[in-house]
Scaffold this motif. Sequence first.
Motif, PDB file in Angstrom:
ATOM      1  N   PHE A 138       0.858  -1.128  -0.117  1.00 34.90           N
ATOM      2  CA  PHE A 138       0.191   0.048   0.152  1.00 34.90           C
ATOM      3  C   PHE A 138       0.772   1.299  -0.038  1.00 34.90           C
ATOM      4  CE2 PHE A 138      -2.635   3.303   2.317  1.00 34.90           C
ATOM      5  CZ  PHE A 138      -3.325   3.414   1.431  1.00 34.90           C
ATOM      6  N   SER A 139       1.866   1.132   0.758  1.00 37.34           N
ATOM      7  CA  SER A 139       2.638   2.609   0.794  1.00 37.34           C
ATOM      8  C   SER A 139       3.386   2.597  -0.425  1.00 37.34           C
ATOM      9  CB  SER A 139       3.718   2.414   2.031  1.00 37.34           C
ATOM     10  OG  SER A 139       4.481   1.183   2.096  1.00 37.34           O
ATOM     11  N   MET A 140       3.853   1.438  -1.110  1.00 40.98           N
ATOM     12  CA  MET A 140       4.531   1.760  -2.268  1.00 40.98           C
ATOM     13  C   MET A 140       3.668   2.451  -3.391  1.00 40.98           C
ATOM     14  SD  MET A 140       7.123  -2.051  -2.480  1.00 40.98           S
ATOM     15  CE  MET A 140       7.254  -1.977  -4.232  1.00 40.98           C
ATOM     16  N   ALA A 141       2.236   1.824  -3.345  1.00 38.01           N
ATOM     17  CA  ALA A 141       1.187   2.376  -4.498  1.00 38.01           C
ATOM     18  C   ALA A 141       1.253   3.994  -3.986  1.00 38.01           C
ATOM     19  CB  ALA A 141       0.040   1.651  -4.238  1.00 38.01           C
ATOM     20  N   LEU A 142       1.044   4.378  -2.802  1.00 33.52           N
ATOM     21  CA  LEU A 142       1.220   5.690  -2.664  1.00 33.52           C
ATOM     22  C   LEU A 142       2.327   6.529  -2.906  1.00 33.52           C
ATOM     23  CD1 LEU A 142      -0.309   5.593   1.061  1.00 33.52           C
ATOM     24  CD2 LEU A 142      -1.420   6.465  -0.948  1.00 33.52           C
ATOM     25  N   VAL A 143       3.351   5.937  -2.884  1.00 33.81           N
ATOM     26  CA  VAL A 143       4.490   6.602  -3.390  1.00 33.81           C
ATOM     27  C   VAL A 143       4.779   6.657  -4.791  1.00 33.81           C
ATOM     28  CG1 VAL A 143       7.099   6.364  -3.503  1.00 33.81           C
ATOM     29  CG2 VAL A 143       6.164   6.118  -1.214  1.00 33.81           C
ATOM     30  N   THR A 144       4.231   5.679  -5.521  1.00 35.01           N
ATOM     31  CA  THR A 144       4.133   5.795  -6.809  1.00 35.01           C
ATOM     32  C   THR A 144       3.081   6.435  -7.431  1.00 35.01           C
ATOM     33  OG1 THR A 144       5.030   3.323  -6.752  1.00 35.01           O
ATOM     34  CG2 THR A 144       4.225   4.018  -8.900  1.00 35.01           C
ATOM     35  N   PHE A 145       2.015   6.645  -6.971  1.00 38.87           N
ATOM     36  CA  PHE A 145       1.214   7.524  -7.409  1.00 38.87           C
ATOM     37  C   PHE A 145       1.429   8.860  -7.170  1.00 38.87           C
ATOM     38  CE2 PHE A 145      -2.410  10.321  -6.135  1.00 38.87           C
ATOM     39  CZ  PHE A 145      -3.486  10.148  -7.091  1.00 38.87           C
ATOM     40  N   THR A 146       2.078   9.192  -6.032  1.00 39.66           N
ATOM     41  CA  THR A 146       2.673  10.741  -5.864  1.00 39.66           C
ATOM     42  C   THR A 146       3.602  11.031  -6.758  1.00 39.66           C
ATOM     43  OG1 THR A 146       2.241  10.496  -3.252  1.00 39.66           O
ATOM     44  CG2 THR A 146       3.637  12.120  -4.216  1.00 39.66           C
ATOM     45  N   CYS A 147       4.562  10.117  -7.094  1.00 42.03           N
ATOM     46  CA  CYS A 147       5.589  10.576  -8.024  1.00 42.03           C
ATOM     47  C   CYS A 147       4.960  10.526  -9.573  1.00 42.03           C
ATOM     48  CB  CYS A 147       6.581   9.411  -8.082  1.00 42.03           C
ATOM     49  SG  CYS A 147       7.820   9.375  -6.905  1.00 42.03           S
ATOM     50  N   GLY A 148       4.068   9.767  -9.950  1.00 45.35           N
ATOM     51  CA  GLY A 148       3.096   9.853 -11.067  1.00 45.35           C
ATOM     52  C   GLY A 148       2.392  10.909 -11.316  1.00 45.35           C
ATOM     53  N   PHE A 149       1.842  11.359 -10.287  1.00 48.72           N
ATOM     54  CA  PHE A 149       0.956  12.729 -10.214  1.00 48.72           C
ATOM     55  C   PHE A 149       2.007  13.850 -10.484  1.00 48.72           C
ATOM     56  CE2 PHE A 149      -1.488  16.255  -8.676  1.00 48.72           C
ATOM     57  CZ  PHE A 149      -2.569  15.967  -9.103  1.00 48.72           C
ATOM     58  N   THR A 150       3.068  13.986  -9.886  1.00 50.80           N
ATOM     59  CA  THR A 150       3.948  14.995  -9.872  1.00 50.80           C
ATOM     60  C   THR A 150       4.337  15.058 -11.219  1.00 50.80           C
ATOM     61  OG1 THR A 150       4.778  14.447  -7.585  1.00 50.80           O
ATOM     62  CG2 THR A 150       6.131  15.805  -8.961  1.00 50.80           C
TER      63      THR A 150
END
Length: 168
Positions: A138-150
């Motif tokens: 779940f935390s890896m998905a959050l980090v990847t989402f944040t990077c992708g959104f950026t």
Amino acid sequence: MKASRHLEKLEHFKAWNPSAAELLVAEDRVYEPADTLTRKQHIVSWVCCLIAAAIMIETLFFKFTAAPESVYIFKRMGTEPWMRWVQGLWELTASIGLLLPRLRWAGGILTTGAMLAAILSHMTWLGYSIQGDHGLLFSMALVTFTCGFTVMWTYRHHIPGYVPATMY
């Protein structure tokens, strides 16, 4: 006060009709959009691209080799095996888009969409901790989402057909 220029009446409007030679010359022109990012924005976007692509590429091994964790996740959602393959191909395409400079905007969009689906899956069907991982996926998905959104936000002006509603 400046005098206004005389404008032609609409009845006298004549559409531009280029010749075949002018069209051939225009076809050979290469359009390169101006690079409007600052050095700091370039560095942040590169770091985000590398982090997101690394995480997604690392998880591809588990999806494509039918690792027990991956099979458990997609079985729990009732979409095993076809959605595991679709998600793997989606993340592979997103990773390639993030690593190619001309396709960063597409990589950002695909990454954001894939990770939003993963986050929602964790919040609805899967739960935050899967098979005792203490929320790592779940935390890896959050980090990847944040990077992708950026990345998506940084390269939003490169999206074909994008028209900003505001100055930001």
